[in-house]
Design a protein around this motif. Sequence first.
Motif, PDB file in Angstrom:
ATOM      1  N   LEU A 144       1.941   7.664  -4.580  1.00  0.00           N
ATOM      2  CA  LEU A 144       2.767   6.481  -4.732  1.00  0.00           C
ATOM      3  C   LEU A 144       3.885   6.303  -3.714  1.00  0.00           C
ATOM      4  CD1 LEU A 144       3.025   6.410  -8.611  1.00  0.00           C
ATOM      5  CD2 LEU A 144       1.829   4.769  -7.171  1.00  0.00           C
ATOM      6  N   ASN A 146       6.447   5.574  -0.685  1.00  0.00           N
ATOM      7  CA  ASN A 146       6.293   4.806   0.539  1.00  0.00           C
ATOM      8  C   ASN A 146       5.907   5.719   1.683  1.00  0.00           C
ATOM      9  OD1 ASN A 146       6.932   2.501  -0.774  1.00  0.00           O
ATOM     10  ND2 ASN A 146       9.049   2.391  -0.050  1.00  0.00           N
ATOM     11  N   ASP A 189      -3.386  -0.889  -1.891  1.00  0.00           N
ATOM     12  CA  ASP A 189      -2.479   0.189  -2.299  1.00  0.00           C
ATOM     13  C   ASP A 189      -1.589   0.612  -1.136  1.00  0.00           C
ATOM     14  OD1 ASP A 189      -3.437   0.210  -4.855  1.00  0.00           O
ATOM     15  OD2 ASP A 189      -4.739   1.948  -4.591  1.00  0.00           O
ATOM     16  N   ARG A 193       2.699   0.235  -0.539  1.00  0.00           N
ATOM     17  CA  ARG A 193       3.555   1.384  -0.238  1.00  0.00           C
ATOM     18  C   ARG A 193       4.195   1.305   1.137  1.00  0.00           C
ATOM     19  NH1 ARG A 193      -1.259   4.745  -2.995  1.00  0.00           N
ATOM     20  NH2 ARG A 193      -0.937   3.746  -5.004  1.00  0.00           N
TER      21      ARG A 193
END
Length: 438
Positions: A144, A146, A189, A193
């Motif tokens: 998850l 960044n 996804d 991020r």
Amino acid sequence: MAAPKKLFIKTYGCQMNVYDSERMAEAMGAQGYVTTEKAEEADMILLNTCHIREKASEKVYSELGRLKPLKALNPDLKIGIAGCVAQAEGEEIMRRAPVVDLVVGPQSYHRLPAMEARVRAGERALETEFPAEDKFDHLPKRPLPNRAPAAFLTVQEGCDKFCAFCVVPYTRGAEVSRPAARIMGEARDLVERGVREITLLGQNVNAYHGAAEGGTWSLARLIRELAEIDGLERIRFTTSHPNDMDDELVAAHGDCAKLMPYLHLPVQSGSDRILKAMNRKHTAADYLRLIERLRAARPDLMLSGDFIVGFPGETDEDFEATLDLVRAVGYGQAYSFKYSARPGTPAAERPGVSAEVADDRLQRLQALLLEQQRATQASMVGREVSVLFEKPGRLPGQMVGKSEYLHAVHVTADVAVGEIARVRIIESGPNSLAGALA
């Protein structure tokens, strides 16, 4: 609470190995490992190897020699070999290097957690079969937090071309394309991020033909669909084969604004005789006509390529034909290598060119390619380019990023990682450009 175990990965070779190393780290992260930059503090060390470069396996054994004292100091340390050398020479590595606990091929690294459990129980583990299942189905969801604003995304693996010098069909297997929906999901996804640029990866990426609802998507269709993702600003792809550069993909370079004007398109030689001996299935004229079509679609397209000199049977005339092709194309940058035999490939059985002749040809080719690279970079001075900033530079207040042409650009300015800004180029260095915000 026990301290997390530490994983050190050293990556050799291509961008796909960089991607694979990330996914291996993620797979082991699900088992409680965190990555470290220091081999000395690791509980597990993985060498993710490449079989393309000269003396690849010897370099692995040399690295193992440097790691052996670490295992003497820490008997619980586990050492693994992954990647293409592992695939090609797994049993030999296990026999020759007792310091190695596990060997895993590039199609089997989703099994790393189970292999790690086996070696912790005292076994040595070898996984180099081409598994029936899709490894991507078994990898954990990408983490998850960044991340850097530019990322790699594998869409295709393997190759069916069987060039006479290349081990990829034997180490990565036949061409396989990932389903389009999974690629789209992973891309979304990544963008969520913080990723703004995605490079689509494949050993022969423009042969992509991924299953999709209602049929099959080509690479051009995939690019156009990815371009619809809000927040994804740049798309690249590598590495391509000239024979799979279809009309739809050529057109995408002209009408898809998010597809960057940079293309790596290997040709290997400018001699038709050598191209035939290499089993490339195209001629120099075919390649040049393709370049004309691409530049008609995108006049500012910057080209990169790969070249092999000293291939078995290469004459002075063959080499001069390669120089002629380089002059005709005008590369922004290129990679060139002296031929080295790969065991198991057809060319390995053929008598080679002398080392002295090959060395001389490589120096002459690299001098021409460097001249073209410097001329391309010099032509950027005074122009404005779009730069995606990726990290701080070496000097205080300096930021470094990539232009749409993949040039490294540094500026001294107050810009954030992930920001895309217009930059006026003011100076060309040996391997980068200096600029100021426009």
